[in-house]
Design a protein around this motif. Structure first.
Motif: not given
Length: 65
Positions: A6-18, A20-21, A26-28
Motif C-alpha cells: 500500500h501507498r499513501i499519496l497526500h496532495v496539498t494545494p499549490d501553496s499553504f494559503w491556496s 487550488k489543487i 494530479l491526473t498525470d
C-alpha cells in the motif's frame, strides 16, 4: 493468498494559503502510478493541521508478485 503493498499519496494545494489543487498534475501523477501497477482504493479530503486548508489523501494498492 494474494498479497498487496500500500501507498499513501497526500496532495496539498499549490501553496499553504491556496485552496487550488492542479487537476492536470494530479491526473498525470495518478496515471503514472497506474502504469506502475498502483490502484486507487480510497480518496478523502483532509484539513491541514486544523487550518481549514483542504488537501486530498489517496490510498493506493498493488499486488505483490
Amino acid at each position: 493468498m494474494r498479497k498487496f503493498e500500500h501507498r499513501i499519496l497526500h496532495v496539498t494545494p499549490d501553496s499553504f494559503w491556496s485552496i487550488k489543487i492542479d487537476a492536470q498534475e494530479l491526473t498525470d501523477t495518478l496515471n503514472e502510478l497506474g502504469r506502475q501497477g498502483w490502484e486507487v482504493v480510497s480518496a478523502v479530503d483532509t484539513d491541514i493541521s486544523g487550518t481549514g486548508v483542504k488537501a486530498l489523501m489517496f490510498v493506493l494498492k498493488r499486488e505483490l508478485p
